[in-house]
Scaffold this active site. Structure first.
Site, mmCIF file in Angstrom:
data_model
loop_
_atom_site.group_PDB
_atom_site.id
_atom_site.type_symbol
_atom_site.label_atom_id
_atom_site.label_comp_id
_atom_site.label_asym_id
_atom_site.label_seq_id
_atom_site.Cartn_x
_atom_site.Cartn_y
_atom_site.Cartn_z
ATOM 1 N N GLY A 240 44.406 6.179 -2.213
ATOM 2 C CA GLY A 240 44.139 6.408 -3.628
ATOM 3 C C GLY A 240 42.827 7.157 -3.728
ATOM 4 N N SER A 241 42.253 7.218 -4.915
ATOM 5 C CA SER A 241 40.981 7.920 -5.059
ATOM 6 C C SER A 241 40.499 7.845 -6.493
ATOM 7 C CB SER A 241 41.096 9.416 -4.697
ATOM 8 O OG SER A 241 41.604 9.608 -3.410
ATOM 9 N N ASN A 242 39.201 8.041 -6.654
ATOM 10 C CA ASN A 242 38.610 8.408 -7.934
ATOM 11 C C ASN A 242 37.906 9.750 -7.759
ATOM 12 O OD1 ASN A 242 38.963 5.666 -9.115
ATOM 13 N ND2 ASN A 242 37.311 5.118 -7.705
#
Length: 804
Positions: A240-242
């Site tokens: 995932g990531s921001n």
């Protein structure tokens, strides 16, 4: 590239640099004076190492740059890299046994045998060779192919001249030289991770029904729709990531800012590795690369910074085949019979006979009998399913990365995406020194329009497509073909003009939800369902992220220091929404007790007080964080989302709804009792500091870890392995990895702070296997050395020349 404060001709830079390096090698510092001279096959590069083992690689062309990159990656990650090359060669069963499991970094295969059957099939069919031979832009450019060739030569040069000391593969026969084809095959595996890579078990196990065999019971369509939705959900994904880009309207100096925070595995072949790559006059870029790749995946140059977040676009679709009644290995399209193509694959197995299996391929792709255990797709006498993965024709990601590396603006990023169309499964967020911001979901996706899905979905597709974006089309109709957009580089995918794009918003943010709320004040709509949803609930992490970055943009005058504070604030949005209500409901329980799942009464009075005083962060010194974490996991597992909150979701207020915890929900008190009993049984105080019970062990040392799990909504996400007998959370499985906070101050050098949370090397004997993990634990950063003057001032400068 400028190597000195004064201006100089670009043509002189390479000569000047080597002169500087010569004088550096003679400097008094022992480290600065040490230089190694391994050999390479007619290629050369100069590598300057600075603090934390970060290499700055300088070469004259792309082949030599690849050479230096392959050499330096091997020095840090030879065992992990070698394991991946065993995978893409289809040799895991021969080396490690058929039934053992791969690390999951290059496919979803659950056994080495399934992995080998798939990757040997790719190799036997010359899939990657055909892609390499495809002229650009549909295929890779000559620069990209030169870099692959150089990378293989550099890796081999390191192997030839250095003993392997990493205990993970010391003396192992499977650590072997590689070819450019192996490097390209690894890139192919990464490209199809979201498509064929998800279906490896189902592709390699697919066999036609035996004559006269009873048809398997048809799975419930609603259950299949739920399974498809879960398959593509981000809340339990291993990546995932921001990322957020701020425009100049929000910053202290009118220039852009970017914070990138990808959440990737801490072990195995999907780790990042940091470097700077320079070809004087051509390229100068710094950032993180996925292991085994030649370019910078996430990074910045002097004018532009970018990051990626795993996107919601569904990178595959299914075609439901109508089979020839007389032959289940033939299907019918527009009334005409088409035989399936046999792909017979033989895999050698350690300690046993070779295994030979037949895979079945169609005009749409391979026949698949499942997409994970929860999504069976039975092959019957009348029906089969074929998997379409457009990224199986995409070996262009390296060219997209090169385009970003040379870009000077966010508009250049869009031009690179339009030209190369190489991004398989991520969004792109970018900011530049002129103050522009960008979000775009420019992916290689099957060209499933909502109109096509409405016309051509089978009964199964009519439930899976709205629920998950997974289209199941009628493969018996030629008019259900995916078609081609005029601006697309390959048939069957969307062209760049169809991609969601947000330019120059005060902030552009993504935390793995759809493009809809990249900016809550400028929602993106009008895209097809296959890209993601509109007007649906956002994850807790997205809600918290939008709250945070919108508030930052509203305050304005932002600097890189503000990005650093956001990264390690460790705020728990779920705690802000629910901790106070939980504490009040806990205190109101009769006798201060609650009944656990085992029917036993549990004294929760102390836990009520701890939750009431908890600071609602997941910092290492936070007291009550672990208690709320364990309670929240149990509560959300027991209570359906529709019953968890009193105020339901509203598309008109998507960041603040749903809210108000339903403490009357069946399961609330039980989850509280279970969490308290669990900690008590493990000897962990309810008010113990998080860092004492969430940590990793490196070199015998406990290193406290801050951050929290997906359902808590913490920006600094870490997913950890629970081991109550060992003291709590004792290892990070995946989470914050290569972090960068980048801005500009008007000078010649970008202002950049970075952190590679698990360090450059997976070799436990390396000084760089956990040095940055200690920085991460303390919320500290690496001050990046991008410009020449800063590199040469490094007190730990070490020069390595790799050449023929």
């Amino acid at each position: 590239m400028r190597t000195r404060p004064r201006r100089r001709p670009l043509a002189a830079v390479g000569i000047t640099l080597l002169t500087v390096l010569g004088s550096t090698a003679a400097a008094p510092s022992a480290q600065a004076g040490r230089a190694d001279h391994p050999h390479g096959g007619g290629l050369s590069a100069t590598i300057r190492y600075t603090e934390y083992g970060i290499p700055h690689i300088v070469a004259k062309d792309y082949a030599s740059l690849g050479f230096g990159t392959g050499w330096a990656q091997a020095a840090d990650q030879v065992c992990t890299l070698a394991d991946g090359f065993v995978t893409v060669r289809g040799e895991r069963a021969r080396r490690f046994g058929a039934d053992a499991a791969p690390d999951g970094s290059l496919s979803s295969a659950t056994t080495n045998l399934a992995s080998d059957l798939y990757f040997r099939g790719v190799r036997d069919s010359r899939t990657v060779e055909k892609l390499l031979a495809t002229p650009a832009p549909a295929g890779p450019s000559e620069d990209a192919k030169d870099a692959m060739r150089g990378w293989a030569a550099g890796y081999n040069a390191w192997l030839r001249d250095h003993p392997v000391t990493d205990p993970a593969c010391k003396g192992a026969g499977w650590v072997e030289p590689v070819t450019a084809l192996d490097v390209a095959a690894r890139g192919f595996a990464i490209s199809v991770l979201g498509g064929q890579g998800r279906g490896v078990d189902g592709i390699t196990a697919a066999q036609p029904p035996a004559p006269g065999a009873a048809a398997p019971q048809s799975p419930d369509k609603k259950e299949l729709a739920d399974a498809a939705q879960e398959l593509f959900a981000q809340d339990d994904a291993d990546m995932g990531s921001n990322a957020v880009a701020f425009s100049g309207d929000t910053t202290a100096n009118g220039r852009g800012l970017l914070l990138g925070n990808p959440h990737y595995p801490w072990q195995g072949g999907r780790r990042f590795w940091q470097s700077q790559q320079t070809i004087p006059g051509e390229l100068n870029v710094m950032g993180g690369s996925l292991l085994g790749t030649t370019g910078i995946s996430i990074g910045h140059n002097a004018h532009l910074a970018w990051s990626h977040t795993v996107a919601t676009g569904v990178t595959l679709n299914l075609h439901q085949l109508t089979l020839d009644p007389a032959d289940p290995t033939a299907y019918v399209v527009d009334g005409k019979r088409e035989p399936m193509t046999r792909r017979t694959v033989t895999v050698p197995v350690k300690g046993g006979p070779d295994v030979t299996r037949t895979q079945w391929w169609t005009r749409y792709g391979p026949v698949v009998t499942s997409m994970g255990a929860g999504l069976p797709l039975p092959w019957t006498a009348t029906t089969a399913y074929a998997l379409n993965d457009p990224n199986a024709l995409n070996l262009r990601a390296s060219d997209t990365a090169l385009g970003f590396s040379k870009a000077r603006s966010t508009d250049d990023v869009l031009r690179a995406l339009r030209r190369t169309q190489g991004i398989p499964w991520v969004n792109t967020i970018a900011a530049d020194s002129a103050g522009h911001s960008l979000f775009t979901q420019s992916q290689v996706l099957p060209r499933i329009t909502d109109d096509l899905a409405a016309r051509c979905s089978t009964p199964l597709g009519k439930v899976t497509y709205p629920a998950s974006g997974v289209a199941v089309l009628d493969g018996s109709r030629g008019d259900c073909a995916l078609g081609k957009d005029a601006d697309a580089v390959q048939p069957g995918i969307f062209g760049p003009s169809r991609m969601p794009v947000l330019k120059d918003a005060p902030y552009a943010e993504n935390s793995n939800d759809s493009a809809w709320l990249a900016n809550a004040d400028r929602p993106l709509t009008g895209y097809e369902r296959v890209f993601g949803t509109v007007g649906t609930p956002r994850s807790m992490r997205t809600r918290g992220a939008v709250e945070d970055v919108a508030a930052m943009a509203g305050r304005g005058k932002l600097t890189v220091a503000d990005l650093q504070r956001q990264q390690f604030a460790d705020r728990v949005p779920a705690g802000d929404l629910a901790a106070a209500d939980t504490a009040r409901a806990c205190a109101a329980l009769p006798g201060g007790t609650a009944t656990g799942s085992d029917g036993k009464a549990v004294d929760v009075a102390e836990a009520c007080r701890v939750l009431a005083s908890w600071d609602r962060t997941m910092r290492t010194d936070s007291r009550g964080a672990l208690l709320f974490d364990r309670f929240w996991r149990k509560l959300t597992a027991k209570v359906p989302a529709a019953q968890l909150w009193k105020v339901p979701f509203s598309a008109a207020d998507p960041v603040r709804t749903p809210n108000t915890l339903n403490t009357d929900a069946p399961g609330f008190a039980t989850a509280l009792a279970d969490a308290v009993a669990e900690l008590r049984g493990a000897g962990i105080p309810s008010d113990g500091e998080l860092g004492r019970n969430q940590f990793v062990v490196r070199g015998g040392e406990r290193i406290p870890v801050h951050g929290g799990t997906e359902s808590l909504g913490v920006w600094n996400k870490v997913e950890t392995a629970w081991n109550p007998a060992g003291g709590g959370y004792t290892e990070v499985v995946h989470g914050s990895s290569y972090i960068q906070a980048v801005g500009w101050d008007g000078g010649r050098c970008p202002v950049a702070r970075t952190l590679l949370t698990y360090g450059q090397s997976s070799n436990t004997a390396s000084a760089h296997s956990s040095d940055q993990t200690r920085l991460f634990s303390g919320g500290k950063w690496v001050t990046e050395r991008f410009c020449e003057k800063d590199i040469l001032r490094s007190p730990e400068l070490r020069v390595v020349r790799v050449h023929d």
